[in-house]
Design an enzyme around this catalytic site. Structure first.
Site, mmCIF file in Angstrom:
data_model
loop_
_atom_site.group_PDB
_atom_site.id
_atom_site.type_symbol
_atom_site.label_atom_id
_atom_site.label_comp_id
_atom_site.label_asym_id
_atom_site.label_seq_id
_atom_site.Cartn_x
_atom_site.Cartn_y
_atom_site.Cartn_z
ATOM 1 N N TYR A 1 0.830 -1.205 0.000
ATOM 2 C CA TYR A 1 0.000 0.000 0.000
ATOM 3 C C TYR A 1 0.869 1.261 0.000
ATOM 4 O O TYR A 1 0.631 2.202 -0.760
ATOM 5 C CB TYR A 1 -0.924 -0.023 1.214
ATOM 6 C CG TYR A 1 -1.948 1.086 1.258
ATOM 7 C CD1 TYR A 1 -3.067 1.052 0.428
ATOM 8 C CD2 TYR A 1 -1.804 2.152 2.137
ATOM 9 C CE1 TYR A 1 -4.017 2.066 0.469
ATOM 10 C CE2 TYR A 1 -2.752 3.166 2.195
ATOM 11 C CZ TYR A 1 -3.860 3.115 1.363
ATOM 12 O OH TYR A 1 -4.797 4.128 1.415
ATOM 13 N N LYS B 1 1.065 4.144 -2.938
ATOM 14 C CA LYS B 1 0.728 5.540 -2.657
ATOM 15 C C LYS B 1 1.916 6.468 -2.893
ATOM 16 O O LYS B 1 1.740 7.625 -3.299
ATOM 17 C CB LYS B 1 0.205 5.675 -1.225
ATOM 18 C CG LYS B 1 -1.132 4.961 -0.995
ATOM 19 C CD LYS B 1 -2.211 5.509 -1.922
ATOM 20 C CE LYS B 1 -3.583 4.933 -1.626
ATOM 21 N NZ LYS B 1 -4.641 5.501 -2.484
#
Length: 248
Positions: free
Chosen positions: A156, A160
């Site tokens: 993640y 990002k």
């Protein structure tokens, strides 16, 4: 007249959560809304009606944002339906958390594809439209973990962080064409997902936040309005952390 009157915004993953809050806030400022989600079910239709009740045009599109060819077709359809795309918010995202030592290839690929590749897909499809219009605002919905990393979220965090670098690169390439690209990095935002956390975990989070509270989806939406509007006409390639001071 709202700050976004006469503009059309495309928001991915907007049937619920922060994406929905963004779309509603944009509509309040006069923008027509096209939003996508993997499936447009009863909740998605309810969101569409809620946005339309703001007095703007709103259409919902079922779309697998991670699919390049499907994204190209959806963007063509949206452009045909609205005649313009002035704002793109890459908000579609998932989590599949786990420590790096135990993370499977499938967990890694799924998060990178949905979070990062989807942003590439939609930017790639929307840029020719924005270039012809000689203007546009692209907003990538990143995260504070994309700036600082987070144990248990390597996939993640990487996705990002990639969204931030992607926006910065597009900002450099497209500035001369009047297209801006920025990122928002939310921190601890009160959502259905964070409400499911144990109370001791929530309290620990709050102690790390100088403002001593979690953020609201509307806090993120307000920053998105700024970046989408002409108020930020000289702002591009930036990352704005909406985190109550958690990561200074």
């Amino acid at each position: 007249m709202g700050l976004l009157s006469g503009k059309t915004a495309l928001v991915t993953g907007a049937a619920r959560g922060i994406g929905k809050a963004l779309a509603l806030r944009f509509a309040e400022e006069g923008a027509n809304i096209a939003f996508t989600d993997l499936v447009i079910d009863e909740n998605g239709e309810a969101t569409r009606q809620e946005i339309e009740a703001k007095g703007v045009k709103c259409l919902a599109y079922a779309s697998n944002a991670a699919d390049f060819a499907e994204t190209e077709e959806i963007v063509k359809k949206i452009h045909a339906d609205f005649g313009q795309i002035d704002i793109l918010v890459n908000n579609a995202g998932i989590t599949k958390d786990g420590l790096m030592l135990r993370m499977s290839e499938a967990q890694w690929d799924a998060v990178i594809n949905v979070n990062l590749k989807s942003a590439f897909n939609f930017i790639h499809a929307c840029l020719p439209i924005m270039m012809r219009q000689r203007g546009g605002s692209i907003i990538n919905m990143s995260s504070v973990v994309g700036v600082h990393g987070n144990a248990g979220q390597a996939n993640y965090s990487a996705s990002k962080a990639g969204m931030i670098a992607l926006a910065k690169s597009v900002a450099q390439e497209m500035g001369s064409r009047g297209v801006r690209a920025n990122s928002i990095a939310p921190g601890f935002i009160e959502t259905a997902m964070t409400h499911q956390l144990p109370e001791d975990v929530r309290k620990d989070w709050m102690q790390k936040i100088p403002l001593r509270r979690g953020g609201q989806a509307e806090d993120v939406a307000n920053v998105a309005v700024f970046l989408a509007s002409d108020l930020s006409s000289y702002v591009t390639g930036q990352v704005i952390q909406v985190d109550g001071g958690m990561n200074m």
